[in-house]
Design an enzyme around this catalytic site. Structure first.
Site, mmCIF file in Angstrom:
data_model
loop_
_atom_site.group_PDB
_atom_site.id
_atom_site.type_symbol
_atom_site.label_atom_id
_atom_site.label_comp_id
_atom_site.label_asym_id
_atom_site.label_seq_id
_atom_site.Cartn_x
_atom_site.Cartn_y
_atom_site.Cartn_z
ATOM 1 N N GLU A 1 -1.635 -5.561 8.498
ATOM 2 C CA GLU A 1 -0.820 -4.958 9.553
ATOM 3 C C GLU A 1 -1.478 -5.167 10.920
ATOM 4 O OE1 GLU A 1 -0.029 -0.836 8.733
ATOM 5 O OE2 GLU A 1 0.930 -1.273 6.810
ATOM 6 N N GLU B 1 8.950 -4.309 10.607
ATOM 7 C CA GLU B 1 9.420 -3.023 10.074
ATOM 8 C C GLU B 1 9.976 -2.137 11.181
ATOM 9 O OE1 GLU B 1 6.689 -1.130 7.393
ATOM 10 O OE2 GLU B 1 7.866 0.716 7.279
ATOM 11 N N LYS C 1 -1.388 -9.427 2.774
ATOM 12 C CA LYS C 1 -0.657 -9.009 3.984
ATOM 13 C C LYS C 1 -1.532 -8.024 4.761
ATOM 14 C CE LYS C 1 3.192 -6.212 3.794
ATOM 15 N NZ LYS C 1 2.748 -4.993 4.500
ATOM 16 N N ASP D 1 -1.078 -6.030 -0.163
ATOM 17 C CA ASP D 1 -1.527 -5.423 1.085
ATOM 18 C C ASP D 1 -3.036 -5.210 1.077
ATOM 19 O OD1 ASP D 1 0.605 -5.071 2.820
ATOM 20 O OD2 ASP D 1 1.268 -3.217 1.865
ATOM 21 N N ASP E 1 0.840 -1.203 0.000
ATOM 22 C CA ASP E 1 0.000 0.000 0.000
ATOM 23 C C ASP E 1 0.880 1.261 0.000
ATOM 24 O OD1 ASP E 1 0.885 -0.200 2.587
ATOM 25 O OD2 ASP E 1 -1.107 -0.124 3.521
ATOM 26 N N SER E 2 2.211 1.055 -0.020
ATOM 27 C CA SER E 2 3.135 2.164 -0.254
ATOM 28 C C SER E 2 2.899 2.756 -1.649
ATOM 29 C CB SER E 2 4.589 1.709 -0.102
ATOM 30 O OG SER E 2 4.826 0.531 -0.850
HETATM 31 O O1 KIV Z 1 3.576 -1.144 1.656
HETATM 32 C C1 KIV Z 1 4.762 -1.530 1.698
HETATM 33 O O2 KIV Z 1 5.583 -1.223 0.810
HETATM 34 C C2 KIV Z 1 5.184 -2.339 2.833
HETATM 35 C C3 KIV Z 1 6.663 -2.567 3.003
HETATM 36 C C4 KIV Z 1 7.289 -1.361 3.531
HETATM 37 C C5 KIV Z 1 6.931 -3.759 3.821
HETATM 38 O O3 KIV Z 1 4.379 -2.761 3.596
#
Ligand code: KIV
Length: 273
Positions: free
Chosen positions: A124, A191, A122, A92, A53-54
């Site tokens: 969090e 992280e 994934k 994510d 989600d980055s």
């Molecule tokens: O969204 C992302 O890029 C991440 C990484 C920083 C692990 O969750």
């Protein structure tokens, strides 16, 4: 080419990652959000591609990962999937699609899997979201955990500093990691936590840990591709190693192109019909 010791891997699965941990082979993971980048890093032999989600930051220019939507994540993930033939693709679940409601979490995960063709999701958090994780797992969808600095909670943390330096938070992280393993997660991203803590967690788990700013003893490492390629110029945390300065190279290439156009040097005779 990466292989689970002595064996060339045609397609990375969660079982391959487990074998890699068991054999002491490190796992490489990078982010990708589009077809072209995914194709390059997959061909280079990356083990896991994270549609993070980055994307909210590096693709859309938002300050945080909070605004990105499920449909936007699916758009990115389906583009990545079309460029990948070997890596495991993890997506994510974005903020607001799984917290506090496990039925909604399952619906979100199923939508991602069906509409993007991705291989895993994934999420969090630890104990607070365990019901959501268990429900997703019960549908046969592989889940990766994410502990330590969890950017979707940035407004709770207030800052992106190193997490779990204090004993109480470190204790909770260790317990959360154990819980994620117990319910059936296939791996955990950790992280921005102290290397010593990441080492202890990695030793205590049978499933692989993937670190970002968590030291060398994790079972694998992940970076945001735009950061390690030097496309994002301003982001320079201590844990980041830049393998290219692509922003500088792209800027120079753009300037050269502009100049050629202005001077009437592009296209030349061979570049026209
Ligand atoms: O969204 C992302 O890029 C991440 C990484 C920083 C692990 O969750």
């Amino acid at each position: 080419m990466s292989a689970a010791k002595n064996k060339v891997v045609k397609r990375v699965t969660t079982q391959v990652l487990q074998d890699m941990k068991n054999n002491g082979e490190k796992i490489s993971m990078l982010t990708s959000y589009d077809f072209s980048m995914a194709r390059i890093i997959d061909a280079a032999g990356i083990d896991v591609i994270l549609v993070g989600d980055s994307a909210s930051n590096v693709m859309a220019g938002h300050e945080t990962t909070v605004p990105i939507t499920l449909d936007q994540m699916i758009y990115h993930a389906s583009s990545v999937i079309r460029g990948v033939s070997r890596a495991l693709v993890v997506v994510d679940l974005p903020f607001g699609t799984y917290q506090g409601n496990s039925k909604k979490a399952l619906k979100s995960a199923i939508k991602i899997m069906k509409e993007s063709g991705a291989h895993a999701v994934k999420l969090e958090g630890g104990k607070e979201i365990i019901e959501s994780i268990e429900r997703i797992l019960s549908a046969g969808i592989p889940v990766m955990g994410h502990l330590g600095l969890t950017p979707q909670s940035i407004y709770k943390f207030g800052t992106y500093v190193v997490r779990a330096k204090e004993e109480e938070e470190a204790k909770k992280l260790k317990a959360d990691a154990k819980l994620l393993e117990k319910v059936g997660c296939f791996g955990v991203v950790m992280e921005k936590i102290p290397a010593k803590l990441a080492t202890a967690v990695t030793k205590s788990l049978t499933i692989p840990t993937i670190g970002i700013g968590a030291g060398v003893n994790c079972d694998g490492q992940v970076l945001v591709t735009h950061d390690m390629m030097g496309i994002t110029k301003e982001f320079k945390p201590r844990f980041l190693r830049r393998y290219l300065e692509l922003a500088v190279e792209m800027e120079n290439a753009t300037k050269a192109y502009i100049q050629d156009v202005k001077d009437g040097k592009f296209p030349n005779k061979k570049e026209q019909y």
